[in-house]
Design an enzyme around this catalytic site. Structure first.
Site, PDB file in Angstrom:
ATOM      1  NE  ARG A  87      -2.129   8.890  -4.415  1.00  0.00           N
ATOM      2  CZ  ARG A  87      -0.899   9.165  -4.001  1.00  0.00           C
ATOM      3  NH1 ARG A  87      -0.071   8.186  -3.648  1.00  0.00           N
ATOM      4  NH2 ARG A  87      -0.477  10.417  -3.965  1.00  0.00           N
ATOM      5  CG  LEU A 114      -1.893  -1.098   1.456  1.00  0.00           C
ATOM      6  CD1 LEU A 114      -2.589  -0.946   2.804  1.00  0.00           C
ATOM      7  CD2 LEU A 114      -2.923  -1.113   0.340  1.00  0.00           C
ATOM      8  CG  ASP A 115       0.328   4.492  -2.758  1.00  0.00           C
ATOM      9  OD1 ASP A 115       0.968   3.571  -3.305  1.00  0.00           O
ATOM     10  OD2 ASP A 115      -0.466   5.230  -3.354  1.00  0.00           O
ATOM     11  CB  ALA A 116       4.071   5.974   2.580  1.00  0.00           C
ATOM     12  CB  THR A 171      -2.924   4.056   0.745  1.00  0.00           C
ATOM     13  OG1 THR A 171      -2.869   5.007  -0.320  1.00  0.00           O
ATOM     14  CG2 THR A 171      -4.215   3.254   0.631  1.00  0.00           C
TER      15      THR A 171
END
Length: 309
Positions: free
Chosen positions: A239, A139-141, A143
């Site tokens: 995104r 997961l993105d930092a 998110t």
């Protein structure tokens, strides 16, 4: 110390700016090329040059190429707010908080899921690159939500394959600006690195196939709450796809979100949360589902947007 390279400018780069020519010759970014030029690590025909200078075919380039950055290893220390939702001998499922990367990368100095698990005494699989042991998806930092990490070698290889073969069900909720039209649909658009070379991604012809299914849960005056199922798992996929349809995630300033709306709702990052993850358990074969509630700041923002509607 870097590696010294000397070569003539090929005919195909006649008239190019020096920074662009270096980027094309050596495959690094224009930004890095400009940094090398300003540091005096580039000479054209034995003399220093400016990044905007035009190069001529046959001119002699002397360039000091920096060594590739080394990826840092995980720091084993507990991560505040990272909860374990489930654990057995083969997998550990966590609820990832904001500001935590999946694993160490060049340029990231903050906490990581892998370091947090090691710091709390959890064992993880040793397969894969040393800095990302046990990591089968990311997961993105910024998110939040459900993430699974492999503890055994067999779980690592089977989960890696399950993500690759798209048999894992990944569901997210996103608060996006405006109202998608149609209210439910599929975005099928290839994604690759943004041409700007600034760490963002974009819909790019010839990029990797990327498929996002969305459905509107609730529509408000300024925004819509979407249920999103990912068929592929590209970096920043939701995104990028939402921004490409002109409905960026609320608070996602990197992808064109309205800063005024973000400030009004008290959102300091993209409103995007991994609400559930379901897959065949890599050892028992049982279909398992793990879910995560919205973090407090996202729930508050939703209350505000609901009250305004």
């Amino acid at each position: 110390m870097g590696e010294q390279r000397s070569l003539p400018v090929p005919d195909g780069l006649e008239g190019e700016r020096l920074d662009a020519a270096l980027a094309r010759l050596f495959g690094f970014s224009r930004t890095l090329a400009a940094e090398l030029i300003s540091a005096g690590d580039v000479q054209v025909d034995g003399a220093p040059a400016a990044k905007s200078d035009r190069v001529h075919a046959g001119a002699w380039l002397d360039v000091v190429i920096p060594p590739p950055p080394t990826t840092p290893m995980p720091v084993a220390e507990p991560v505040p707010g990272m909860r374990v939702l489930y654990e057995d001998d083969d997998i550990v499922v966590v609820n990832k908080p904001i500001g935590v990367a999946a694993h160490p990368t060049v340029g990231w100095t903050g906490p990581t899921v892998i370091g947090g698990l090691l710091g709390a005494g959890h064992r993880v699989a040793t397969s894969g690159a040393a800095e990302r042991q046990g990591i089968v998806h990311r997961l993105d930092a910024n998110t939040t939500g459900v993430m699974v990490v492999a503890k055994s070698e067999v779980a690592y290889s089977r989960l890696k394959r399950a993500f690759k073969e798209r048999t894992v069900e990944k569901r997210y909720h996103a608060l996006v600006q405006g109202h998608p039209d149609p209210l439910r649909g599929t975005i099928d658009a290839p994604i690759d690195r943004h041409p700007a070379g600034d760490g963002r991604f974009a819909v790019v012809a010839g990029g990797k196939p990327s498929i996002t299914h969305y459905d509107t849960i609730e529509a408000f005056r300024a925004a819509s709450l979407l249920d999103i199922r990912l068929e592929t798992g590209r970096t920043h996929q939701i995104r990028v796809h939402m921004a490409a349809t002109r409905h960026p995630c609320v608070g996602d300033l990197a992808y064109g979100a309205d800063p005024t709306l973000a400030a009004r709702l008290g959102v300091t990052r993209q409103w995007l949360h991994a609400v559930s993850l379901a897959f065949d358990h890599p050892v028992t074969g049982e279909w398992v589902t793990f879910t995560s509630d919205y973090p407090a700041e996202l729930a508050r923002a939703l209350d505000v947007v609901r009250a305004e509607s």
